[in-house]
Scaffold this active site. Structure first.
Site, PDB file in Angstrom:
ATOM      1  N   GLY A 351       0.925  -1.228   0.018  1.00  0.00           N
ATOM      2  CA  GLY A 351       0.018  -0.075   0.032  1.00  0.00           C
ATOM      3  C   GLY A 351       0.951   1.131  -0.205  1.00  0.00           C
ATOM      4  O   GLY A 351       2.118   1.230   0.279  1.00  0.00           O
ATOM      5  N   VAL A 355      -0.189   4.352   5.490  1.00  0.00           N
ATOM      6  CA  VAL A 355      -1.373   3.717   5.882  1.00  0.00           C
ATOM      7  C   VAL A 355      -1.440   2.680   6.871  1.00  0.00           C
ATOM      8  O   VAL A 355      -2.345   2.065   7.217  1.00  0.00           O
ATOM      9  CB  VAL A 355      -1.741   3.010   4.459  1.00  0.00           C
ATOM     10  N   LYS A 357       1.159   0.293   7.578  1.00  0.00           N
ATOM     11  CA  LYS A 357       1.729  -1.274   7.403  1.00  0.00           C
ATOM     12  C   LYS A 357       2.683  -1.602   8.519  1.00  0.00           C
ATOM     13  O   LYS A 357       2.526  -2.820   9.175  1.00  0.00           O
ATOM     14  CB  LYS A 357       2.528  -1.453   5.980  1.00  0.00           C
ATOM     15  N   SER A 674      -6.978   3.434 -18.199  1.00  0.00           N
ATOM     16  CA  SER A 674      -8.107   3.429 -17.640  1.00  0.00           C
ATOM     17  C   SER A 674      -8.811   4.867 -17.952  1.00  0.00           C
ATOM     18  O   SER A 674      -9.935   4.907 -18.222  1.00  0.00           O
ATOM     19  CB  SER A 674      -8.310   3.298 -16.428  1.00  0.00           C
ATOM     20  N   LYS A 717     -11.192   5.684  -7.069  1.00  0.00           N
ATOM     21  CA  LYS A 717     -11.715   6.464  -8.164  1.00  0.00           C
ATOM     22  C   LYS A 717     -13.200   7.077  -7.665  1.00  0.00           C
ATOM     23  O   LYS A 717     -13.550   8.113  -7.834  1.00  0.00           O
ATOM     24  CB  LYS A 717     -11.544   5.849  -9.364  1.00  0.00           C
TER      25      LYS A 717
END
Length: 770
Positions: A351, A355, A357, A674, A717
């Site tokens: 990640g 965050v 970890k 994308s 997103k």
């Protein structure tokens, strides 16, 4: 003047004029050339051959400049060897080779040297050479004193230079160079330069020899003194102390529950130590080795806390969210409770930075009641950091794996390998390859460190690795790990983390009490949205700490009863907002489409713009786009051209126009497939003059046939679209399964449309009005 003379090639010898030289002749052609010279005027041409190993040298293998010599004496020796005494007469060079059989014969032209009178400069050069040559002779100790004495009697600089040159122990190329120099002054200067260089080298050699000799003498002296000291101690009865040390080692080894191989190796080393003389330089090495064996937790382990409910409370207390990770740990504990001999899994937390970890690894150790060891792998390039050095190296030690187990004091800790994606490799080996054995449950039961050379069971260790990306992790290493993705926190999760963990922690660090400060949720949200842009909460914590430092100063200076930090006054503490998230457009626009992107800081929206202008059919792409994104735009244009009639366009619509696609924030690099449907929709809107709905955002990869393929980062997103006020989101049909990861509060506010083709995208996105 030219002569026709027999030629004798010499191996590794250069003959100078004025010099009497002895050499042996064994080759048949050389013997025949010698006989020819003796039958005539006893003159022969002596030259060196370039490669001494050649038995039959040709014209190209000989140095053309040599010496015309007079044969003084010939003596036949056993084995068809002829010993020759010759005196160099003058320099000459080969004009041409006139024959090779039965001997080499050639036309030789005598060389006339540059004539100089002996002036003061030449005299000075001769004196300097003589002085240096004396020192040179002393270092070599190979020449007779007569050689130096003879030089004092030579007044002619030509003969002097040739005599010195012939007595130098230098390469044949350097001697040949001196032979070919015809100006005596230049020759003397070169000789002086060579002597100075050789003296420097000889002086360094002598210094090294003296140091080695002194070192050997010191070792012998130390050994003699230690033996005397040992005898004295024996007389005084102090040798018993050494015996006590051996007995102490033996008792400790007997008390440990060691494998047979480990015990056998340990006692073998102990017996070696016992037989060694006192003060042996190898004794400390063996003591250190035995200490490592004694300090390692071969059979020491901590008892796991197998209470699932208690472990869940600890994980929830330390970390908010991260449900998938917590479920995996609780599953491991449940299986461990049912099957005692389960091998430790290899978890890989992947990640973006911040965050949690690394801190999650600490919480897992706490929840399982295990020891915790952290090892940072960032920038490690030496394989020995993992496996250790062999004991043949000076100062050898075990690798970090064994050292971590020693620090933990148990053979089943939680072992965190931090930043595994940042391993390097160079001439010292590949640490990633060394980790293959460590992180393979089928192999790590007998892990052998290079220093110990003993099997250590790592199967009970719970290995956890962390990485920011899996792209730089070698595939064989990645295959051994169970990857758990930590994609980043939503805004709501960040708010809860700040209120529950970060704010209380920073208030305590800054000496503030709850009754002195009221930090509102609105202020936290503004900090998240306008002052930090990240997937984790590291920057959020720093920003909260910055606010609290200013509050602490205000408390000290003004002593207010209570200070409120709200969304309205946060700018007084942090200044002007650093970031601004894009909001939904106020109106429908032609050629403008809202795309969705996934960045290291989470999700974001992109305003993709397309415009049409007169031109020659070019597709212009700007906004610092990567190759994959450019190819998506090209694929979209090819699809539009193939479906021009269905879209209401002429077949050659592209001939007289240029299409320009721009993605704003041009300083930020962008890439990935994308944005394919977003760029295609923007081009169709610009070509058909139909506006795109302002409240819709989309993401998906496009193919040449108009199919919409799935993409990654759906959660991030969609959260970005929700933050921007978007009401509808178009996603590829195959991403329908990813809706489960999106918070229910977000799903409630957004309508999701799942599409399989670009035709469906156009129907949903286009506004049917002029």
């Amino acid at each position: 003047m030219r002569y026709k003379l027999p030629i004798i090639p010499l191996r590794g010898v250069v003959v100078f004029p004025h010099i009497v030289i002895n050499f042996d002749v064994g080759r048949k052609k050389s013997v025949m050339a010698l006989d020819e010279a003796m039958a005539n005027n006893q003159e022969v041409f002596l030259c060196a051959q370039k490669d001494p190993d050649l038995d039959e040298p040709g014209a190209e293998d000989l140095y053309t400049v040599g010496t015309i010599a007079k044969i003084k004496q010939v003596l036949k020796l056993p084995g068809d060897i002829v010993r020759v005494m010759a005196e160099g007469v003058k320099r000459g060079h080969i004009v041409s080779i006139t024959g090779y059989d039965p001997f080499i014969e050639g036309e030789i032209e005598g060389i006339t040297e540059v004539q100089r009178e002996k002036d003061k400069e030449i005299e000075a050069l001769m004196r300097s050479i003589l002085k240096n040559f004396e020192s040179y002779q002393e270092y070599l100790n190979q020449m007779t004193p007569y050689t130096v004495f003879n030089l004092y009697s030579i007044d002619d600089p030509y003969k002097f230079s040739d005599t010195v040159a012939s007595n130098l122990s230098i390469k044949i190329e350097d001697k040949q160079n001196l032979l070919e120099i015809l100006d005596v002054k230049e020759r003397l200067e070169n000789i002086l330069r060579i002597l100075s260089r050789e003296l420097d080298i000889l002086e360094m050699e002598k210094k090294i020899d003296d140091e080695v000799k002194n070192s050997i003498d010191k070792v012998q002296r130390d050994y003699y003194l230690r033996e005397q000291l040992r005898a004295i101690k024996q007389e005084l009865g102090e040798e018993a102390e050494d015996r006590n040390e051996i007995d102490e080692y033996r008792e400790k080894l007997e008390s440990l529950n060691l494998h047979d191989e480990v015990k056998e190796k340990a006692f073998k080393e102990l017996n070696r130590l016992e037989k060694m003389p006192y003060g042996s330089p190898e004794a400390p090495v063996i003591r250190t080795y035995l200490d490592w064996i004694l300090d390692l937790p071969w059979s020491v382990s901590t008892e796991d806390r197998l209470d699932i409910q208690e472990a869940k409370k600890i994980l929830d207390k330390d970390h908010y969210g991260l449900s998938k990770v917590k479920d995996r740990i609780l599953e491991f504990l449940a299986v461990r409770k049912l099957a005692n001999h389960m091998k430790g899994p290899i978890l890989c937390f992947v990640g973006p930075p911040g965050v949690g970890k690394t801190s999650l690894g600490m919480s897992i150790a706490k929840a399982m009641n295990r020891k915790f060891v952290r090892m940072s792998l960032g920038g490690i390039r030496d394989e020995a950091e993992i496996r250790g050095h062999r004991r043949t190296h000076v100062g050898a030690l075990p690798g970090r794996i064994i050292n971590g187990l020693k620090l933990a004091g148990s053979n089943n800790p939680v072992f965190l390998l931090d930043e595994i994606d940042k391993l390097g490799s160079d001439f010292r080996g590949d640490p990633a390859s060394a980790l293959l054995e460590v992180l393979d449950p089928e192999q790590n039961t007998n892990f052998r460190d290079h220093y110990l050379e003993l099997p250590f069971d790592l199967s009970n260790v719970l290995f956890i690795t962390t990485a920011n990306t899996i792209e730089t992790i070698p595939s064989p290493l990645l295959d051994r790990m169970e990857v758990i993705s930590l994609p980043g926190y939503t805004e709501e999760e960040k708010v809860q983390i700040a209120l529950r963990y970060l704010l209380p922690k920073q208030m305590e660090a800054n000496g503030l009490r709850k009754d002195q400060l009221n930090f509102t949720e609105g202020a936290i949200r503004r900090i998240i949205n306008e002052y930090t842009r990240e997937a984790g909460v590291r920057s959020l914590e720093r920003t909260i700490a910055s606010v609290l430092r200013k509050v602490a100063r205000k408390v000290v200076e003004e002593s207010p009863e209570n200070i409120r930090v709200t969304a309205q006054n946060i700018e007084t503490y942090l200044g002007v907002p650093r970031f601004k998230y894009e909001k939904m457009d106020e109106m429908d626009r032609v050629g403008v489409v809202r795309g969705l992107a996934y960045t290291t800081a989470g999700g974001d929206t992109l305003s993709i713009e397309a415009t049409i202008m007169p031109g020659k059919g070019s597709l212009i792409l700007t906004g610092q786009l990567g190759d994959v994104m450019k190819e998506s735009a090209q694929a979209g244009l090819s699809y539009i051209r193939s479906r021009s009639e269905e879209l209401g366009l002429s077949n050659d619509f592209y001939r007289d126009i240029d299409i320009h696609i721009h993605v704003p924030e041009g300083a930020v690099p962008k890439d990935g497939p994308s944005a394919g449907i977003s760029m295609t929709t923007a081009m169709i809107s610009a070509l058909t003059k139909k506006p795109v709905s302002k409240d819709i955002a989309m993401t998906g990869e496009i193919t040449l046939t108009g199919r919409v393929l799935p993409i990654g980062g759906v959660k991030e997103k969609v959260l970005a679209a929700h933050r921007a006020g978007i009401k509808r989101v178009i996603l590829p049909f195959e991403n329908k399964k990813d809706l489960d990861d999106i918070p229910a509060s977000v799903r409630k506010d957004i309508t999701f449309n799942f599409v399989k083709t670009i035709d469906e995208v156009i129907k949903l996105a286009m506004v049917n009005k002029k």
